[in-house]
Enzyme design. Structure first.
Site, PDB file in Angstrom:
ATOM      1  CE1 TYR A  99      -3.961   2.487   0.889  1.00 40.69           C
ATOM      2  CE2 TYR A  99      -2.323   3.432   2.188  1.00 40.69           C
ATOM      3  CZ  TYR A  99      -3.356   3.364   1.491  1.00 40.69           C
ATOM      4  OH  TYR A  99      -4.144   4.572   1.650  1.00 40.69           O
ATOM      5  CE  LYS A 143      -3.579   5.020  -1.869  1.00 37.98           C
ATOM      6  NZ  LYS A 143      -4.638   5.395  -2.699  1.00 37.98           N
ATOM      7  CB  THR A 193     -12.872   5.670   5.507  1.00 36.81           C
ATOM      8  OG1 THR A 193     -11.402   5.278   5.479  1.00 36.81           O
ATOM      9  CG2 THR A 193     -12.827   7.297   5.256  1.00 36.81           C
TER      10      THR A 193
END
Length: 255
Positions: free
Chosen positions: A157, A161, A192
């Site tokens: 991840y 990014k 979230t």
């Protein structure tokens, strides 16, 4: 008086059915944007469209989009352009987060995360570029503080990014002479499903986990906090801003 920075602007947002994408769609809709909302959860995207139309009187259309599928990414852009014949702003927000000890991660895990978080952005931007050059538009992508400083248990991840950040800066340099701007937002911990809704992994070390924001009274950011940053970078108020990374993390990564 309400801001109307997106009157007569067509905005395409991926990952728009929930979280940051949903909040950004509604924020830009409140400022007059004509919305095209793309998500694998197309019914969720339709619900956001209905909310934007009912609350703000804007046109909003939903498009099915699977970020793991190259053909879907390019077809999604073509479908978006067919609706209005133009595109003023592209917001790349669709993403996936996978977390485990690095020793347990597989090549398939790595490829999936890179395919959705980074490769899909390549295909979308590549397909949308002629329309963005024609409109002298702009692209804002969701990166992450993880792409700046790394993050334990989520190397794929973080690396994907970081790729968004490098792509943003490279394209900002290349397309500045054509009047197309590229910027990225680096959220920290946000309320979230990805940001605060994940279960702990087995034997994780709390001393190397992401720390909470330092800003008084904030355990995490809200999707609306990130939407405000998108609204600025996507609007003409930031007309002299390109190649920028806007960190929105409540001082999580400083000090």
């Amino acid at each position: 008086m309400a801001l109307k920075r997106f009157d007569n602007k067509v905005v395409l947002i991926t990952g728009a059915a929930s979280g940051i994408g949903r909040a950004t769609a509604l924020r830009l809709g409140s400022e007059g944007a004509t919305l095209i909302l793309a998500d694998r959860n197309v019914e969720g995207a339709r619900q956001v469209c209905a909310t934007a139309a009912a609350q703000y009187g804007v046109r909003a259309d939903a498009i099915a989009y699977d970020a793991a599928d190259t053909a879907s990414a390019r077809r999604m852009v073509d479908d978006a352009l067919a609706l209005h014949g133009r595109l003023d702003c592209l917001i790349n927000n669709a993403g996936i987060y996978r977390r485990d000890h690095f020793a347990n991660q597989t090549g398939e895990d790595w490829s999936l995360v890179f395919g959705i978080n980074l490769e899909s952005v390549f295909h979308i931007v590549h397909q949308a570029l002629p329309a963005l050059v024609a409109s002298r538009g702009n692209v804002v992508s969701t990166a992450s503080t993880a792409g700046v400083q790394g993050i334990a248990y989520a190397a794929a991840y973080a690396a994907s990014k970081a790729g968004i950040i490098a792509m943003t800066k490279s394209l900002a340099t290349e397309y500045a002479p054509k009047g197309v701007r590229f910027n990225a937002i680096c959220p920290g911990r946000v309320r979230t499903e990805i940001g605060t809704g994940l279960q702990p992994i087995e034997n994780q070390d709390p001393d190397i986990m992401v720390k909470p924001p330092k800003l008084a009274g904030k355990e995490s950011g809200e999707p609306e906090d990130i939407a405000s940053a998108f609204a600025y970078l996507a609007s003409e108020e930031s007309c002299f801003v390109t190649g920028a990374l806007l960190v929105v993390d409540g001082a999580q990564t400083v000090g």
